[in-house]
Design an enzyme around this catalytic site. Structure first.
Site, mmCIF file in Angstrom:
data_model
loop_
_atom_site.group_PDB
_atom_site.id
_atom_site.type_symbol
_atom_site.label_atom_id
_atom_site.label_comp_id
_atom_site.label_asym_id
_atom_site.label_seq_id
_atom_site.Cartn_x
_atom_site.Cartn_y
_atom_site.Cartn_z
ATOM 1 N N GLU A 37 0.089 -5.813 10.047
ATOM 2 C CA GLU A 37 0.104 -4.463 10.618
ATOM 3 C C GLU A 37 -0.837 -4.376 11.817
ATOM 4 O O GLU A 37 -0.492 -3.826 12.860
ATOM 5 C CB GLU A 37 -0.312 -3.441 9.558
ATOM 6 C CG GLU A 37 -0.369 -2.009 10.053
ATOM 7 C CD GLU A 37 -0.779 -1.029 8.974
ATOM 8 O OE1 GLU A 37 -0.614 0.191 9.190
ATOM 9 O OE2 GLU A 37 -1.266 -1.467 7.910
ATOM 10 N N ARG A 42 0.797 -1.220 0.000
ATOM 11 C CA ARG A 42 0.000 0.000 0.000
ATOM 12 C C ARG A 42 0.835 1.278 0.000
ATOM 13 O O ARG A 42 0.528 2.228 -0.719
ATOM 14 C CB ARG A 42 -0.920 -0.015 1.237
ATOM 15 C CG ARG A 42 -1.868 1.150 1.359
ATOM 16 C CD ARG A 42 -2.560 1.109 2.717
ATOM 17 N NE ARG A 42 -1.618 1.200 3.806
ATOM 18 C CZ ARG A 42 -1.756 0.551 4.971
ATOM 19 N NH1 ARG A 42 -2.779 -0.250 5.162
ATOM 20 N NH2 ARG A 42 -0.870 0.703 5.919
ATOM 21 N N GLU A 43 1.878 1.322 0.813
ATOM 22 C CA GLU A 43 2.650 2.569 0.940
ATOM 23 C C GLU A 43 4.076 2.436 0.438
ATOM 24 O O GLU A 43 4.581 3.277 -0.261
ATOM 25 C CB GLU A 43 2.648 3.041 2.397
ATOM 26 C CG GLU A 43 1.276 3.421 2.913
ATOM 27 C CD GLU A 43 1.337 4.003 4.313
ATOM 28 O OE1 GLU A 43 2.107 4.954 4.516
ATOM 29 O OE2 GLU A 43 0.629 3.505 5.196
#
Length: 882
Positions: free
Chosen positions: A762, A452-453
């Site tokens: 996460e 995602r990042e």
């Protein structure tokens, strides 16, 4: 002394061979029999010319003892030990080359001819090329190349070197690394062609969860020099200049995050003259880190039809990389590949848990490659992007050969230094999850997630660095990343949330995101990570090169503590109490971050950030901020002493004491309780040394109470989870530590295993009880727990005050559910191994230490044995858990 020094190395990177910059430093491991007072003799040959033997002290990061090396010199060096008039054998020769140093580059920067800009994520790659003739056979050829963008170099169609995603991720406005390749075998007498395939990469692509444009530059550029030695004794140098051409490639779309499209049927278009000197670039340097490589290839575990024309490939492991696809179908067939880390209940790929949400926008997560077949047997391998995935959804309107797809695992080629195994397969599996999670996030920089990042968040690596040093040699990898952290430091001293910072917050200090820059536990990476590298590897240089940045960060935090107060304290008293000038509570902090979520009555999870972002943003996180300010000041004090800055050591030591006292005044109750009264607060306070000695037992007991009240579940988040279990054992609560470690229901590590995780999540509820995915499923920070498996379960750790594993404590922490455990660590002194076995109340431990390491063995009955180099086996039948 009879044996020779071994494992010679320089502190630099390189692909096919070690490559040094302007100041190589030497290191080796001591021979058997070496003593603290031993010296060493170093001998070198530079381009076959002998240099005088140099006498040096120490064996780690020895400064180059001769004249500064010059561009392209080829060096061979060796070392032997000298002790009491005797000498060891000479070591084998170690060879390296000096890169093309910045002052000697004559090539010009060239840029492709680009048409209308289709926008971020949709730009093509370009080929920059030159043809040249060679009159004789090639004896040796070196290609030196770099780019503002992502490049591949090809000599007569053959790839140069093995490095991927070059030139890597840096803060491109201040640091740029080049790569060197041996291309001798690719050249021949007569006609030759040198090509550079160039795309956006980290430099001009998309950044972060919302895929914002990187702001390093708007024009791509490449620079290269090919130095060729011919059989007839002549030399040719081919350089980038105005004689090169630019043409589109069959890569019609290339973005590091979104993916790559290769249309093998597309026309490449006419070759036009390149643009020259259109970019500004920093001086060229040589990276201390190993390159990114394809580390491993894996076939699919299964390929399952989802519906007509759609298949799902499962590779059995969440990792970073891409796929190779050999079956592209008939000419004109388009194959669409979508990557992700979760398969839903229907058996299809699902990526919605990776979508990014904020009040004004939602960014739908995409990792999508496309290949259009020319029907000519071409192989698709998208090297101008990288993905995080376990699953790939394949869509096409033609038959698909399941055997034609293969996963390429791609990350920095780090040397493994540590291992762990034990009788409990769940704990061994947990170790593997954390190891894979770090591998997937070690792609030139330490990232938060490979999906995602994919950003180099400072908080994540600050947490995991002590664990990383137990798994791999991360010395050069970390030094490279710390360079970007320094490059991105704001003028006022703040450390960016992530580095390299493609959003360039230091140039946009009025932006909203700049207000969230400078958080405790994130910015403190600039003090914590260099110190960890020093203690793990004995590298004083990593302290000295980061000293100024460390000081600037701490002074900003001190000034912020003095100049701002949290609104709750202003409400309490308009005039601050004397200790409040040392409370770091008036600026933004991420806080503990992602503590286990509470549940509503209907069982759904409560996300405090999403549900009430204003309240979360404004919450008092001064306990966290002040604790980290103390730790950074304490680290600065120790660093100053190491660097010989005695006045600074005294100054920062006094300030550390004042901040510690302020923390105790504000956040500690007289009976050892903290005002926050959370698991994280007690773990942090005990780990950082904030609790007075006479209250440590009470604070630890309260931590245990909170754990028991939570049903033996942890309640820690981002910052303190890695320290939870060591704190429990070291405060006399090993039973509680094991109860938490072995907990199977959420929140816990083993719950991840039970729900099929192959990497660390996460969120503690990365896959909830209903089988829905949440947040990233490959986030290594919580994997810091596996350091505990090395240090306490197996029982191998550095002694307090030890540097580079010169002294160890071996103190296993057995448990009735374990019958054996073992660990190894390839330390700067050599290989250390510890193993123990508990059979029917007879506890046996085996320790093997290298020449430079000594220590203490502490058995479960409390007895101690001195450890010296070599192997020792000890047994006891008392004080053993049964």
């Amino acid at each position: 002394m009879t044996s020779a020094p071994y494992d010679l190395a320089i502190d630099s990177g390189g692909d096919q061979f070690p490559v040094a910059g302007v100041a190589p430093r030497l290191s080796w491991k001591d021979p058997v029999g070496a003593c603290d007072e031993d010296g060493f003799e170093v001998e070198a040959m530079v381009d076959d010319v002998s240099l005088p033997v140099a006498r040096v002290a120490g064996s780690r990061y020895v400064e180059w003892p001769w004249r500064a090396p010059k561009s392209r010199e080829r060096v061979a060096w060796r070392v032997r030990g000298v002790s009491s008039g005797t000498v060891s054998d000479w070591s084998p020769w170690q060879k390296f080359e000096v890169g093309l140093l910045d002052q000697d580059w004559q090539a010009r920067w060239i840029s492709p001819v680009e048409g209308d800009d289709p926008g971020y994520g949709r730009r093509p790659a370009h080929t920059l090329a030159v043809a040249f003739e060679l009159p004789a056979r090639v004896v040796s050829a070196r290609l030196y190349a770099t780019a503002l963008g992502l490049y591949e170099a090809l000599v007569n169609g053959r790839r140069a070197g093995t490095a991927e995603l070059a030139p890597g991720a840096t803060s491109y406005d201040r640091t740029l690394y080049a790569q060197a390749s041996d291309v001798t075998a690719g050249l021949e007498p007569g006609a030759n062609r040198l090509e550079i395939v160039l795309s956006d990469g980290w430099y001009r692509g998309q950044v972060g969860a919302f895929r914002t444009p990187a702001e390093w530059g708007s024009v791509l550029g490449a620079r290269a020099e090919l130095h060729i030695d011919l059989e007839d004794g002549s030399r040719r140098v081919i350089r980038t200049d105005g004689g090169w051409t630019s043409a589109p490639t069959v890569i019609t779309r290339a973005d590091l995050m979104d993916g790559q499209t290769t249309d093998f049927t597309s026309a490449t278009g006419p070759a036009l003259p390149v643009l020259v000197d259109q970019v500004d670039a920093p001086p060229i340097e040589w990276s201390p880190a190993p390159p990114i490589r394809v580390i491993e290839s894996r076939p699919a575990v299964s390929v399952t039809p989802v519906r007509d024309g759609v298949w799902l490939a499962d590779f059995g492991q969440n990792a970073s990389g891409w796929i190779t696809l050999r079956d592209l179908g008939p000419a004109g067939t388009m194959t669409v590949l979508e990557y992700g880390e979760f398969r839903d209940a229907t058996g299809d790929l699902s990526t919605s848990h990776l979508d990014s949400h904020r009040p004004d926008a939602t960014m739908v997560f995409v990792q999508r490659d496309e290949a259009v077949s020319a029907g000519d047997g071409s192989v698709f391998e998208p090297r101008h992007t990288i993905h995080g995935f376990q699953y790939v959804r394949i869509s096409r309107d033609a038959a698909f050969d399941a055997a034609s797809i293969e996963m390429q695992i791609v990350h920095t080629d780090l040397a493994r230094t540590g291992s762990f195994d034990c009788s409990d397969p769940d704990l061994t599996r947990l170790h593997a999850l954390a190891d894979w999670s770090f591998r997937g996030n070690a792609v030139d920089i330490p990232t938060d997630c490979p999906t995602r990042e994919r950003l180099g968040w400072t908080g994540d690596y600050q947490i995991f660095a002590p664990t990383a040093t137990r798994l791999y040699d991360v010395s050069g990898f970390t030094r490279k990343w710390l360079r970007s952290v320094r490059d991105d430091q704001l003028d006022d001293g703040r450390i960016a949330n992530f580095s390299p910072d493609g959003r360039r917050v230091r140039l946009h200090t009025d932006a909203q995101f700049a207000m969230m820059t400078g958080s405790a536990g994130w910015g403190d990476a600039i003090t914590a990570v260099p110190w960890e590298m020093y203690t793990a590897y004995g590298d004083r240089g990593v302290l000295s090169e980061n000293w100024d940045a460390m000081v600037r960060w701490v002074h900003w935090a001190l000034a912020t503590a003095e100049g701002s107060r949290h609104p709750s304290r202003v409400q309490r008293s308009s005039e601050p109490q004397p200790h409040e000038r040392y409370l770091w509570d008036g600026s933004f902090h991420w806080g503990e971050w992602i503590e286990p979520k509470r549940k509503r009555a209907d069982g759904t999870l409560i996300d405090p950030v999403q549900d009430n972002p204003q309240a979360w943003f404004m919450a008092d996180k001064g306990e966290v901020g002040t604790a980290f300010l103390y730790r950074s000041l304490d680290t600065l004090t120790r660093t100053a002493a190491i660097l010989g800055r005695s006045a600074d050591a005294a100054t920062y030591g006094e300030l550390a004491g004042r901040v510690r006292d302020a923390w105790r005044t504000e956040f500690l109750v007289g009976d050892g309780r903290t005002v926050a009264d959370t698991q994280a607060a007690y773990v942090r306070a005990l780990s950082f040394g904030l609790i007075p000695d006479d209250l440590r037992d009470a604070a630890a007991s309260r931590l245990v109470e909170l754990i028991r009240e939570a049903g033996d579940h942890l309640g820690t988040g981002f910052l303190s989870t890695g320290d939870l279990l060591p704190v429990l054992v070291e405060s006399g609560h090993a039973d509680v530590a094991y109860d938490v470690l072995r907990q199977r229901s959420s929140p816990s590590w083993l719950n991840m295993i039970d729900k099929g995780a192959t990497t660390i999540w996460e969120d503690w509820d990365g896959i909830d009880d209903e089988g829905r995915a949440h947040e990233s499923l490959n986030h290594y920070s919580k994997g810091a727990v596996v350091r505990f498996l090395h240090t306490h379960v197996a029982g191998l750790r550095q002694a307090p005050g030890s540097i580079a594993w010169e002294s160890v404590i071996v103190q296993p922490t057995p448990h009735p559910t374990l019958t054996w455990a073992k660990t190894t660590h390839e330390s700067p002194q050599g290989l250390i191994s510890v193993s123990w076995r508990n059979d029917d109340g007879r506890f046996e431990v085996d320790v093997d230490l290298p020449a430079g390491t000594r220590g203490t063995l502490v058995l479960p009955d409390g007895s101690e044995r001195e450890l010296t180099p070599g192997r020792i086996t000890a047994t006891t039948t008392t004080g053993v858990l049964a």
